[in-house]
Write an enzyme that holds these catalytic residues in place. Structure first.
Site, short mmCIF file in Angstrom:
data_model
loop_
_atom_site.label_atom_id
_atom_site.label_comp_id
_atom_site.label_asym_id
_atom_site.label_seq_id
_atom_site.Cartn_x
_atom_site.Cartn_y
_atom_site.Cartn_z
N HIS A 56 0.82 -1.22 0.00
CA HIS A 56 0.00 0.00 0.00
C HIS A 56 0.85 1.27 0.00
O HIS A 56 0.43 2.30 -0.53
CB HIS A 56 -0.92 0.01 1.22
CG HIS A 56 -1.95 -1.06 1.20
ND1 HIS A 56 -2.73 -1.38 2.28
CD2 HIS A 56 -2.34 -1.92 0.21
CE1 HIS A 56 -3.56 -2.36 1.97
NE2 HIS A 56 -3.33 -2.71 0.73
N LEU A 95 -3.50 -9.75 5.28
CA LEU A 95 -3.28 -9.46 3.86
C LEU A 95 -2.05 -8.59 3.66
O LEU A 95 -1.77 -8.13 2.56
CB LEU A 95 -4.52 -8.80 3.25
CG LEU A 95 -5.79 -9.66 3.26
CD1 LEU A 95 -6.99 -8.86 2.78
CD2 LEU A 95 -5.62 -10.91 2.40
N PHE A 96 -1.31 -8.33 4.73
CA PHE A 96 0.05 -7.80 4.69
C PHE A 96 0.16 -6.43 4.03
O PHE A 96 1.18 -6.12 3.38
CB PHE A 96 0.99 -8.80 3.99
CG PHE A 96 0.75 -10.22 4.39
CD1 PHE A 96 0.76 -10.58 5.72
CD2 PHE A 96 0.46 -11.19 3.45
CE1 PHE A 96 0.51 -11.89 6.11
CE2 PHE A 96 0.21 -12.49 3.82
CZ PHE A 96 0.23 -12.85 5.16
N CYS A 97 -0.83 -5.57 4.20
CA CYS A 97 -0.82 -4.23 3.61
C CYS A 97 -0.55 -4.27 2.12
O CYS A 97 0.05 -3.36 1.55
CB CYS A 97 0.21 -3.33 4.31
SG CYS A 97 -0.18 -2.99 6.02
N ALA A 98 -1.02 -5.34 1.49
CA ALA A 98 -0.95 -5.49 0.03
C ALA A 98 -2.23 -6.21 -0.38
O ALA A 98 -2.19 -7.28 -0.99
CB ALA A 98 0.29 -6.27 -0.38
#
Length: 418
Positions: free
Chosen positions: A121, A366-369
């Site tokens: 992100h 979701l790992f900032c992606a």
């Protein structure tokens, strides 16, 4: 004659090394991709400077002079480590997100930014409206072709060559897969575009040299690079940075402030975007790790990590109830990051159980992606013809201080969960 028995000699422990990482005995930390543990070099540098801590650039006393020198030496050390060229600025920020937001604020009017949908992100959200987001490619070569086609289309029918910036990750924070940065830079050059690299995940695992890669900007986080003291860096060409309004308005960013409201002359160079009291300790800690890494055999460190990564991926592949997520082919180059799911099991519950029962720390979510992670989950479901994959994933990540025992402990715990 009396025989005197000499007690066995206990070997002395090995002296600490600068790149030893601090940790808690018994805890297995496999969450390096979120925040790496602190290297001894960083902790020692901060401890040494703390008694001298004072203002930077704003005092004539011995403490302030020493801190100013330490801060500017840190800037030089970090610039040298990442291959800074004449004319490049090294601007201290909070982290990679902050660095990329700073760069976004410095874009000339009318700049088009081209990214891929697989970005963190931090490299998706700061860019202006009208930016181009390319689909996630199936291979590194596909990324190069997609960028070439996109830039060809952007330049079609125009002779003015408006500014274009390509913004790409060096290594995915979801899969660990490395992106073909040098090849993408060649494409950008061919189309008179600039290129910025999010090196948050690449820099801790491999040498990164902006001159050798021929990239224009590099963003790095200290907390990913074993220096978790709140500093990051934007490194790159100074012209856009010097032409833009300051990222923050305040003390240190000015060369003159008059009585009238708009009678202000802003500083040039890194100071222009470093208003306020800087994070001296963060800068010094990050520089200390860079210096320690520069003194190491990076090829040997890489080989050790790759052996652990292979052990982890092969171990996961041997578990029938584990599905690995990937963007490219299974043999694509990657750093020490693996994301996976357990069909039929909530990822948050699995992470909590690993922590509570086995003292193992992994990441879930979701790992900032989000766009990339959701796509990979859908593709994994389609490949296996499954309908029982959870909506989020697990991620295990390794680095300095990781051992085969740590990897095996995770694999044994996952086998027990199955």
């Amino acid at each position: 004659m009396t025989l005197t028995l000499v007690p066995p000699i206990t070997p002395l422990p090995a002296p600490p090394r600068p790149l030893d990482v601090l940790g808690v005995p018994g805890q297995v930390n496999l969450d390096y991709a979120a925040s790496a543990p602190c290297a001894r070099a960083a902790a020692d540098a901060v401890t040494e400077l703390l008694p001298w801590y004072a203002s930077v650039h704003r005092g004539a006393g011995a403490l302030s002079r020493r801190c100013t020198l330490a801060y500017e030496r840190a800037r030089q050390t970090i610039g040298d480590f990442f291959g800074a060229r004449p004319g490049d600025h090294v601007v201290f920020t909070r982290n990679t997100t902050d660095a990329l937001n700073l760069l976004a604020r410095c874009l000339p009017p009318g700049t088009t930014v081209v990214t891929f949908a697989g970005e963190h992100h931090a490299n998706l959200l700061p860019w202006p409206r009208g930016s181009v987001r390319l689909p996630v490619p199936e291979s590194p070569a596909g990324a190069v072709r997609a960028l070439d086609a996109a830039l060809t289309e952007l330049r079609r029918g125009t002779h003015a060559n408006p500014p274009v910036l390509v913004a790409v990750t060096g290594a995915s924070n979801v899969t660990g897969e490395r992106w073909p940065v040098a090849e993408l830079a060649l494409v950008a050059r061919r189309h008179a575009a600039r290129i910025a690299v999010d090196a948050a995940q690449l820099a801790p695992h491999a040498p990164v040299d902006v001159a050798a890669l021929d990239v224009d900007y590099l963003a790095v986080s200290g907390h990913k690079l074993y220096a978790p003291f709140g500093a990051g860096v934007l490194l790159g060409r100074g012209d856009w940075l010097d032409a833009a309004p300051p990222y923050l308005a305040g003390g240190g960013a000015t060369s003159h402030v008059g009585s009238a409201t708009h009678d202000v002359r802003w500083a040039s160079g890194p100071a222009r975007h470093e208003a306020g009291t800087p994070n001296l300790l963060g800068a010094v800690a990050l520089a200390a790790v860079c210096a320690a890494l520069a003194d190491e055999d990076r090829a040997a460190l890489h080989a050790t990590e790759q052996a652990l990564l292979t052990r982890l991926r092969e171990g996961l592949a041997a578990l029938p109830h584990v599905v690995e997520l990937r963007t490219f082919g299974p043999d694509a180059p990657r750093v020490g990051i693996v994301s996976f799911v357990l069909p039929g099991r909530d990822s948050g519950d699995v992470a909590a159980e690993l922590a509570a029962r086995h003292d193992i720390g992994v990441r879930d979510g979701l790992f900032c992606a989000h766009p990339l992670a959701r796509r990979l989950l859908a593709e994994a479901a389609a490949r296996g013809g499954r309908t029982d994959l959870p909506p989020t994933a697990l991620r295990a990540s390794i680095g300095l201080g990781s051992t085969a025992a740590h990897v095996d402990r995770l694999l044994a715990a996952l086998a027990e969960l199955g």
